[in-house]
Design a protein around this motif. Structure first.
Motif, PDB file in Angstrom:
ATOM      1  N   ILE A  58       3.907   1.539  -0.125  1.00 26.88           N
ATOM      2  CA  ILE A  58       2.545   1.228   0.312  1.00 26.88           C
ATOM      3  C   ILE A  58       2.582   0.499   1.654  1.00 26.88           C
ATOM      4  O   ILE A  58       1.811   0.807   2.569  1.00 26.88           O
ATOM      5  N   GLY A  59       3.474  -0.458   1.779  1.00 25.50           N
ATOM      6  CA  GLY A  59       3.593  -1.194   3.029  1.00 25.50           C
ATOM      7  C   GLY A  59       3.984  -0.303   4.193  1.00 25.50           C
ATOM      8  O   GLY A  59       3.408  -0.385   5.277  1.00 25.50           O
ATOM      9  N   ARG A  60       4.939   0.576   3.966  1.00 22.28           N
ATOM     10  CA  ARG A  60       5.366   1.492   5.026  1.00 22.28           C
ATOM     11  C   ARG A  60       4.217   2.416   5.415  1.00 22.28           C
ATOM     12  O   ARG A  60       3.990   2.673   6.583  1.00 22.28           O
ATOM     13  N   ARG A  61       3.500   2.898   4.440  1.00 26.33           N
ATOM     14  CA  ARG A  61       2.393   3.812   4.723  1.00 26.33           C
ATOM     15  C   ARG A  61       1.264   3.102   5.472  1.00 26.33           C
ATOM     16  O   ARG A  61       0.673   3.667   6.381  1.00 26.33           O
ATOM     17  N   HIS A  86      15.530   1.196   3.492  1.00 33.83           N
ATOM     18  CA  HIS A  86      15.732   0.118   4.467  1.00 33.83           C
ATOM     19  C   HIS A  86      14.738  -1.023   4.209  1.00 33.83           C
ATOM     20  O   HIS A  86      15.096  -2.205   4.288  1.00 33.83           O
ATOM     21  N   THR A  87      13.515  -0.665   3.904  1.00 32.33           N
ATOM     22  CA  THR A  87      12.486  -1.662   3.615  1.00 32.33           C
ATOM     23  C   THR A  87      12.700  -2.298   2.249  1.00 32.33           C
ATOM     24  O   THR A  87      12.478  -3.504   2.074  1.00 32.33           O
ATOM     25  N   GLY A  96       5.933   6.139   8.019  1.00 33.30           N
ATOM     26  CA  GLY A  96       6.468   7.357   7.423  1.00 33.30           C
ATOM     27  C   GLY A  96       7.075   7.114   6.059  1.00 33.30           C
ATOM     28  O   GLY A  96       7.289   5.996   5.650  1.00 33.30           O
ATOM     29  N   GLY A  97       7.367   8.212   5.384  1.00 33.73           N
ATOM     30  CA  GLY A  97       7.832   8.111   4.013  1.00 33.73           C
ATOM     31  C   GLY A  97       9.258   8.556   3.797  1.00 33.73           C
ATOM     32  O   GLY A  97       9.639   8.848   2.676  1.00 33.73           O
TER      33      GLY A  97
END
Length: 125
Positions: free
Chosen positions: A21-24, A37-38, A29-30
């Protein structure tokens, strides 16, 4: 440890969802490698939380308890996760720490609260 697998799996999936959710939300990207990494700092914190809860509360340990298990797992995931992010050069803005704390609490403590309510209602039948 085998009997704790469903709870561990739930926690891992929820941490991965939090990271996805944070990356999006930041248009990162997914890709699986980006997600990992996250996620690795938080998964490391999650592992420390589980080990700590098992060690500290071995006589009274239940994987689905809100306290101490849920709270220990949540705080460890948050604090150790943020420390590992700092060490690895990832961002830890104050607003991110607040958001991460709230979301991880909702996820890691929240499912346990819901599970407890369901079990209590099931026991009343």
């Amino acid at each position: 440890m085998k009997k704790h697998f469903p709870a561990i799996a739930a926690d891992v999936v929820l941490v991965l969802i939090f990271c996805a959710i944070g990356r999006r939300s930041h248009d990162e990207g997914g890709a699986i490698t980006g997600l990992l990494h996250t996620a690795w700092p938080f998964l490391g914190g999650l592992a420390v939380g589980w080990a700590s809860a098992l060690a500290l509360y071995k006589d009274k340990f239940t994987a689905d308890s809100i306290f101490p298990t849920g709270v220990v797992v949540w705080l460890s995931t948050l604090v150790i996760g943020m420390v590992l992010r700092v060490i690895s050069g990832q961002g830890t803005a104050f607003s991110f720490i607040i958001v991460a704390g709230v979301v991880l609490a909702a996820f890691l403590v929240g499912w346990r609260a819901i599970y407890r309510q369901v079990e209590e209602r099931r026991a009343l039948r």
